[in-house]
Design an enzyme around this catalytic site. Structure first.
Site, PDB file in Angstrom:
ATOM      1  N   GLY A 138     -15.345   3.790   3.515  1.00  0.00           N
ATOM      2  CA  GLY A 138     -14.065   4.416   3.207  1.00  0.00           C
ATOM      3  C   GLY A 138     -13.455   3.924   1.907  1.00  0.00           C
ATOM      4  N   ASP A 156       0.857  -1.190   0.000  1.00  0.00           N
ATOM      5  CA  ASP A 156       0.000   0.000   0.000  1.00  0.00           C
ATOM      6  C   ASP A 156       0.896   1.244   0.000  1.00  0.00           C
ATOM      7  OD1 ASP A 156      -3.206   0.567   0.905  1.00  0.00           O
ATOM      8  OD2 ASP A 156      -1.784   2.234   1.126  1.00  0.00           O
ATOM      9  N   ILE A 157       0.504   2.246  -0.768  1.00  0.00           N
ATOM     10  CA  ILE A 157       1.313   3.457  -0.915  1.00  0.00           C
ATOM     11  C   ILE A 157       1.295   4.315   0.363  1.00  0.00           C
ATOM     12  CG2 ILE A 157      -0.452   5.037  -1.828  1.00  0.00           C
ATOM     13  CD1 ILE A 157       1.591   5.778  -4.038  1.00  0.00           C
ATOM     14  N   HIS A 160     -10.152  -5.007  -3.431  1.00  0.00           N
ATOM     15  CA  HIS A 160      -8.822  -5.314  -2.892  1.00  0.00           C
ATOM     16  C   HIS A 160      -8.970  -5.739  -1.451  1.00  0.00           C
ATOM     17  CE1 HIS A 160      -9.751  -1.018  -2.688  1.00  0.00           C
ATOM     18  NE2 HIS A 160      -9.167  -0.999  -1.503  1.00  0.00           N
ATOM     19  N   LEU A 161      -8.179  -6.726  -1.096  1.00  0.00           N
ATOM     20  CA  LEU A 161      -8.081  -7.128   0.304  1.00  0.00           C
ATOM     21  C   LEU A 161      -6.906  -6.391   0.904  1.00  0.00           C
ATOM     22  CD1 LEU A 161      -8.374 -11.012   0.686  1.00  0.00           C
ATOM     23  CD2 LEU A 161      -9.883  -9.270   1.668  1.00  0.00           C
ATOM     24  N   HIS A 162      -7.164  -5.653   1.979  1.00  0.00           N
ATOM     25  CA  HIS A 162      -6.058  -5.072   2.748  1.00  0.00           C
ATOM     26  C   HIS A 162      -5.531  -6.174   3.667  1.00  0.00           C
ATOM     27  CE1 HIS A 162      -7.030  -0.670   2.148  1.00  0.00           C
ATOM     28  NE2 HIS A 162      -8.209  -1.188   1.863  1.00  0.00           N
TER      29      HIS A 162
HETATM   30  P1  AMP Z   1      -9.822   1.628   0.099  1.00  0.00           P
HETATM   31  O1  AMP Z   1     -10.010   2.889   0.897  1.00  0.00           O
HETATM   32  O2  AMP Z   1     -10.260   0.393   0.808  1.00  0.00           O
HETATM   33  O3  AMP Z   1     -10.381   1.761  -1.293  1.00  0.00           O
HETATM   34  O4  AMP Z   1      -8.251   1.455  -0.030  1.00  0.00           O
HETATM   35  C1  AMP Z   1      -7.514   1.998  -1.078  1.00  0.00           C
HETATM   36  C2  AMP Z   1      -6.064   1.834  -0.703  1.00  0.00           C
HETATM   37  O5  AMP Z   1      -5.284   1.979  -1.873  1.00  0.00           O
HETATM   38  C3  AMP Z   1      -5.555   2.873   0.301  1.00  0.00           C
HETATM   39  O6  AMP Z   1      -5.035   2.207   1.441  1.00  0.00           O
HETATM   40  C4  AMP Z   1      -4.491   3.633  -0.481  1.00  0.00           C
HETATM   41  O7  AMP Z   1      -3.412   4.029   0.324  1.00  0.00           O
HETATM   42  C5  AMP Z   1      -4.091   2.615  -1.532  1.00  0.00           C
HETATM   43  N1  AMP Z   1      -3.554   3.161  -2.762  1.00  0.00           N
HETATM   44  C6  AMP Z   1      -4.069   4.149  -3.532  1.00  0.00           C
HETATM   45  N2  AMP Z   1      -3.319   4.347  -4.609  1.00  0.00           N
HETATM   46  C7  AMP Z   1      -2.301   3.458  -4.550  1.00  0.00           C
HETATM   47  C8  AMP Z   1      -1.177   3.167  -5.382  1.00  0.00           C
HETATM   48  N3  AMP Z   1      -0.952   3.844  -6.516  1.00  0.00           N
HETATM   49  N4  AMP Z   1      -0.318   2.193  -4.993  1.00  0.00           N
HETATM   50  C9  AMP Z   1      -0.540   1.507  -3.846  1.00  0.00           C
HETATM   51  N5  AMP Z   1      -1.587   1.736  -3.027  1.00  0.00           N
HETATM   52  C10 AMP Z   1      -2.454   2.700  -3.366  1.00  0.00           C
END
Ligand code: AMP
Length: 114
Positions: A93, A30-31, A100-102
């Site tokens: 959120g 995650d970024i 995506h699975l965190h």
């Molecule tokens: P969600 O809020 O569940 O949609 O999570 C989206 C996640 O994607 C967040 O934790 C962001 O930090 C992550 N994210 C957004 N853009 C990128 C990227 N380019 N590379 C890696 N992670 C990202």
């Protein structure tokens, strides 16, 4: 899907720290990590939200959990414990509309989540 950043990451058109890839899934850092371990596991197929998962996607979504388990083991957090989260729609959120699975771990998680 052309405007989806996670599709672009899966197609290697956007940079990411990719930890794992196979024919149907990709895992990358995650970024903006919210824990010492924060990895996202995505299907290569574009599915916008959890509500859009169809019966035909059941094996694919199950596979995301297998990849998440692998990441947790590789990162050394499997036995300590970790959290798997899939947000769905605005109040959860969800910010990126490609499921995506965190995979979150490496610190004590709180409950209930904020
Ligand atoms: P969600 O809020 O569940 O949609 O999570 C989206 C996640 O994607 C967040 O934790 C962001 O930090 C992550 N994210 C957004 N853009 C990128 C990227 N380019 N590379 C890696 N992670 C990202």
């Amino acid at each position: 899907m052309t405007d989806c950043i996670f599709c672009k990451i899966a197609e290697r058109k956007l940079p990411a720290k990719i930890l794992y890839e196979d024919n149907t899934a990709v895992a990358f850092e995650d970024i903006a990590p919210q824990a010492p371990v924060h990895v996202l596991v995505i299907p290569k197929k574009h599915i916008s939200t959890a509500l859009d998962i169809k019966e035909e996607d059941n094996a694919l979504v199950g596979h995301l959990y297998q990849v998440a388990n692998r990441i947790a083991k590789d990162k050394g957090i499997a036995e300590r414990g970790f959290r798997l989260v899939m947000n769905c729609n605005p109040e959860s959120g969800q910010a990126v509309y490609h499921i995506h699975l965190h995979v979150l771990g490496g610190r004590r998680m709180h409950w209930p989540p904020g």
